[in-house]
Scaffold this active site. Structure first.
Site, mmCIF file in Angstrom:
data_model
loop_
_atom_site.group_PDB
_atom_site.id
_atom_site.type_symbol
_atom_site.label_atom_id
_atom_site.label_comp_id
_atom_site.label_asym_id
_atom_site.label_seq_id
_atom_site.Cartn_x
_atom_site.Cartn_y
_atom_site.Cartn_z
ATOM 1 N N LYS A 191 31.696 -36.393 -1.282
ATOM 2 C CA LYS A 191 32.689 -36.110 -2.337
ATOM 3 C C LYS A 191 32.214 -36.863 -3.577
ATOM 4 O O LYS A 191 32.434 -38.058 -3.708
ATOM 5 C CB LYS A 191 34.073 -36.601 -1.873
ATOM 6 C CG LYS A 191 35.249 -35.834 -2.447
ATOM 7 C CD LYS A 191 35.373 -35.881 -3.957
ATOM 8 C CE LYS A 191 36.005 -37.165 -4.459
ATOM 9 N NZ LYS A 191 35.949 -37.259 -5.938
ATOM 10 N N GLU A 266 31.206 -50.654 -1.440
ATOM 11 C CA GLU A 266 30.487 -51.296 -2.550
ATOM 12 C C GLU A 266 31.393 -51.161 -3.760
ATOM 13 O O GLU A 266 31.568 -50.069 -4.307
ATOM 14 C CB GLU A 266 29.139 -50.620 -2.783
ATOM 15 C CG GLU A 266 28.180 -50.941 -1.653
ATOM 16 C CD GLU A 266 26.825 -50.287 -1.784
ATOM 17 O OE1 GLU A 266 26.555 -49.638 -2.801
ATOM 18 O OE2 GLU A 266 26.045 -50.431 -0.832
ATOM 19 N N CYS A 300 27.850 -51.789 -11.766
ATOM 20 C CA CYS A 300 28.573 -52.762 -10.933
ATOM 21 C C CYS A 300 27.906 -54.119 -10.937
ATOM 22 O O CYS A 300 28.554 -55.148 -10.811
ATOM 23 C CB CYS A 300 28.686 -52.240 -9.507
ATOM 24 S SG CYS A 300 27.078 -51.853 -8.802
ATOM 25 N N GLU A 399 37.163 -56.517 -14.524
ATOM 26 C CA GLU A 399 35.977 -55.680 -14.720
ATOM 27 C C GLU A 399 36.249 -54.684 -15.843
ATOM 28 O O GLU A 399 37.141 -53.841 -15.732
ATOM 29 C CB GLU A 399 35.642 -54.924 -13.426
ATOM 30 C CG GLU A 399 34.326 -54.190 -13.528
ATOM 31 C CD GLU A 399 34.013 -53.331 -12.301
ATOM 32 O OE1 GLU A 399 34.921 -52.638 -11.802
ATOM 33 O OE2 GLU A 399 32.854 -53.350 -11.852
HETATM 34 P P1 NAD Z 1 36.819 -44.977 -8.493
HETATM 35 O O1 NAD Z 1 37.161 -45.915 -7.406
HETATM 36 O O2 NAD Z 1 37.877 -44.583 -9.455
HETATM 37 O O3 NAD Z 1 36.258 -43.598 -7.903
HETATM 38 C C1 NAD Z 1 35.163 -43.574 -7.028
HETATM 39 C C2 NAD Z 1 35.271 -42.347 -6.139
HETATM 40 O O4 NAD Z 1 36.421 -42.498 -5.299
HETATM 41 C C3 NAD Z 1 35.459 -41.037 -6.885
HETATM 42 O O5 NAD Z 1 34.688 -40.037 -6.238
HETATM 43 C C4 NAD Z 1 36.943 -40.762 -6.736
HETATM 44 O O6 NAD Z 1 37.281 -39.403 -6.787
HETATM 45 C C5 NAD Z 1 37.203 -41.320 -5.350
HETATM 46 N N1 NAD Z 1 38.596 -41.690 -5.075
HETATM 47 C C6 NAD Z 1 39.533 -42.129 -5.942
HETATM 48 N N2 NAD Z 1 40.700 -42.355 -5.301
HETATM 49 C C7 NAD Z 1 40.489 -42.060 -3.988
HETATM 50 C C8 NAD Z 1 41.301 -42.080 -2.816
HETATM 51 N N3 NAD Z 1 42.575 -42.482 -2.863
HETATM 52 N N4 NAD Z 1 40.753 -41.712 -1.643
HETATM 53 C C9 NAD Z 1 39.462 -41.330 -1.574
HETATM 54 N N5 NAD Z 1 38.647 -41.264 -2.656
HETATM 55 C C10 NAD Z 1 39.144 -41.632 -3.848
HETATM 56 O O7 NAD Z 1 35.562 -45.609 -9.240
HETATM 57 P P2 NAD Z 1 34.840 -45.065 -10.540
HETATM 58 O O8 NAD Z 1 35.730 -45.332 -11.705
HETATM 59 O O9 NAD Z 1 34.335 -43.699 -10.286
HETATM 60 O O10 NAD Z 1 33.552 -46.020 -10.604
HETATM 61 C C11 NAD Z 1 33.534 -47.269 -11.211
HETATM 62 C C12 NAD Z 1 33.671 -48.376 -10.183
HETATM 63 O O11 NAD Z 1 32.629 -48.274 -9.209
HETATM 64 C C13 NAD Z 1 33.529 -49.757 -10.778
HETATM 65 O O12 NAD Z 1 34.513 -50.594 -10.254
HETATM 66 C C14 NAD Z 1 32.147 -50.205 -10.310
HETATM 67 O O13 NAD Z 1 31.955 -51.594 -10.245
HETATM 68 C C15 NAD Z 1 32.072 -49.557 -8.978
HETATM 69 N N6 NAD Z 1 30.679 -49.460 -8.530
HETATM 70 C C16 NAD Z 1 30.263 -50.295 -7.540
HETATM 71 C C17 NAD Z 1 28.936 -50.270 -7.123
HETATM 72 C C18 NAD Z 1 28.445 -51.208 -6.058
HETATM 73 O O14 NAD Z 1 27.375 -50.963 -5.517
HETATM 74 N N7 NAD Z 1 29.155 -52.263 -5.734
HETATM 75 C C19 NAD Z 1 28.046 -49.374 -7.715
HETATM 76 C C20 NAD Z 1 28.516 -48.529 -8.738
HETATM 77 C C21 NAD Z 1 29.851 -48.578 -9.126
#
Ligand code: NAD
Length: 505
Positions: A191, A266, A300, A399
């Site tokens: 997804k 992550e 991240c 963040e």
């Molecule tokens: P997000 O958590 O809003 O979304 C990530 C994914 O989760 C999307 O595909 C979204 O549709 C899905 N999602 C959202 N709510 C959900 C639910 N209730 N159930 C299942 N899936 C759901 O994150 P974002 O805004 O897309 O990305 C930014 C974040 O990602 C930042 O916090 C960043 O630090 C983190 N990030 C972490 C790493 C790492 O390796 N630690 C790498 C890249 C990004």
């Protein structure tokens, strides 16, 4: 014609198919619309115009995809490691062959600069090659002896898994999560993030064109609250590999509880770069600038908190401010651009709000501090440095996920350590010092899953990747990914006729 115009013309050629036919889901080897026919628009952050209509998958689509992954699982899991290795290398070759298309589409969909995205496909291919080479030994285990017993451990793929990815560097991150799952023998339902779904579509196509059997990899587009949630709750999905925000991780853990989902998270970061007076100042400044302003700061592992020893604080922050002011903000396909537009107006609003919060909290804006009028009028934000900040401020604790750096002075090593650890996250940390004994002592006490000493983030794929505290659960990289995607089995063989208790005569 400028290089930007040439790149833009090529990008538009690559995008034409998506503009014409939209972005479909991929289920059981077929490109399909959402079951109810619904679509949503993905917009370009450059000019906020729609790039394509995307299939809006929901629970019914996830159910079909999970069933396809379940059906494909026995065949894929039974394939020899050598055959999986050969196939994953073919996928890597096919990724490399389409590197330019992937890079240009990624830039248009995410706003990330070509300077960094040009290598995204190659890095993605490397992820496939790395895990391809490990596929033949993925099932290996240990032999553990005791008197009268030989234990043999082995690993087997856990089953169909769900992979949920964020929008910041979608191509690279999707390969990073999916390659080890396939190498382990799992089948996948992916997804992708709703804000940047285009390269995930290319990726699954590339994999199937390279010969991946139908149903081994399924992609369902949609939003977190419908497709994402349904995936985490699905009975046939045995584990969820998730990359995204910490609070989404919490929601996924709750959603997966009823089906006892194994999770790998992550999550977010508020990573410190700690600079002592004895460091190589010029290199430390270059690294700090690189780690916060590359990838639009939507990273991240970005070094978003700059902790500097008091005696060099003024000099160091001036150096960083000068560099920040010289950074080019512009169109992502301009080869000179460092910072492109942020992903979406809502995210831009969040970042701009933090700039106001920082000012209200009493920090000084030493560089940037607001919106930039860039080509297309999209979500451009200037690389920003806050000085005279303290660790209690929201700009030091939360963040921001944009090109915003918060610089805080420290007195001594004890103070530096306390500041570095006084945050809810623990993904990465970067330490700059020429004192090796201090580096050993300090890294021992730093609360972070990954630490670089006298270096920016340079990734070595065999090393563990992941965070502590609110930054994650579990590790990727090397063999650690297989621990997640596989079950370990122990078989104990009696090697003598030992005495067995005779109960009941
Ligand atoms: P997000 O958590 O809003 O979304 C990530 C994914 O989760 C999307 O595909 C979204 O549709 C899905 N999602 C959202 N709510 C959900 C639910 N209730 N159930 C299942 N899936 C759901 O994150 P974002 O805004 O897309 O990305 C930014 C974040 O990602 C930042 O916090 C960043 O630090 C983190 N990030 C972490 C790493 C790492 O390796 N630690 C790498 C890249 C990004």
């Amino acid at each position: 014609m400028s290089k930007l115009d040439t790149n833009l013309a090529k990008a538009n050629e690559y995008l034409a198919r998506f503009r014409a036919a939209g972005v479909l889901n991929q289920i059981a080897g077929e490109a399909v619309p959402a079951a109810d026919g619904a679509t949503f628009d993905t917009i370009s952050p450059i000019d906020l115009k729609p790039l394509a209509k995307v299939a809006h998958g929901k629970a019914a689509d996830i159910d079909r995809a999970a069933k396809a992954a379940k059906q494909a699982f026995p065949g894929w899991a039974a394939l020899s490691g050598d055959k999986r290795k050969a196939l994953l290398h073919r996928i890597a070759d096919a990724i490399v062959a389409r590197a330019e298309e992937i890079a240009f589409i990624e830039c248009m969909d995410t706003g990330q600069a070509l300077k960094f995205m040009a290598k995204a496909a190659l890095r993605g291919a490397e992820n496939f090659r790395f895990y391809a080479d490990r596929a033949p030994e993925a099932r290996d285990g240990k032999a553990l002896r005791m008197d009268g017993q030989l234990n043999v451990t082995s690993r087997a793929p856990i089953g169909p898994v769900g992979i949920i990815t964020p929008w910041n560097t979608p191509f690279m991150l999707s390969t990073w999560k999916i390659a080890p799952a396939l190498a382990a023998g799992c089948t996948v339902v992916h997804k992708p993030a709703e804000l940047s779904p285009l390269t995930a579509r290319l990726l699954v196509e590339i994999a199937e064109e390279a010969g991946l059997p139908k149903g081994v990899w399924n992609t369902v587009n949609g939003f977190g609250e419908d497709a994402g949630k349904a995936l985490t709750e699905h009975r046939d999905i045995k584990a969820i590999g998730f990359v995204g925000e910490s609070r989404t991780g919490s929601a996924i853990m709750a959603q997966g509880a009823a089906t006892l989902k194994r999770v790998h998270f992550e999550l977010g970061g508020k990573n410190p770069v700690i600079v002592f007076a004895d460091a190589d100042i010029e290199r430390a400044a270059d690294a700090a600038v690189f780690m916060i302003y590359s990838l639009n700061g939507e990273r991240c592992t970005s070094s978003s908190r700059l902790l500097v020893e008091q005696s060099i604080y003024g000099k160091f922050t001036s150096l960083v401010a000068e560099k920040a002011k010289r950074i080019k903000v512009g169109h992502p396909l301009d080869p000179d651009t460092v910072i492109g537009p942020l992903i979406h107006p809502q995210h831009e609003r969040k970042v701009l709000d933090y700039l106001d919060i920082g000012r209200r909290e009493g920090a000084t804006v030493a560089a940037g501090g607001g919106k930039v009028e860039g080509p297309g009028g999209g979500c451009y934000v200037a690389p920003t440095l806050f000085t005279e900040a303290n660790n209690g401020m929201r700009i030091a604790q939360e963040e921001i996920f944009g090109p915003v750096l918060t610089a805080i002075p420290f007195k001594d090593e004890t103070d530096a350590l306390a500041l570095a650890n006084d945050v809810s996250y623990g993904l990465t940390a970067y330490l700059w010092t020429s004192d090796v004994t201090r580096a050993l002592r300090f890294t021992d006490a730093l609360e972070a899953g990954m630490i670089w000493v006298n270096s920016e983030n340079v990734r070595h794929l065999p090393t563990p990747f992941g965070g502590v505290k609110n930054s994650g659960i579990g590790r990727d990289g090397g063999d650690w990914s297989f621990d997640f995607y596989m079950e370990t089995k122990n078989v104990a063989f009696a090697t003598t006729s030992h005495a067995i208790a005779k109960l009941g005569g």
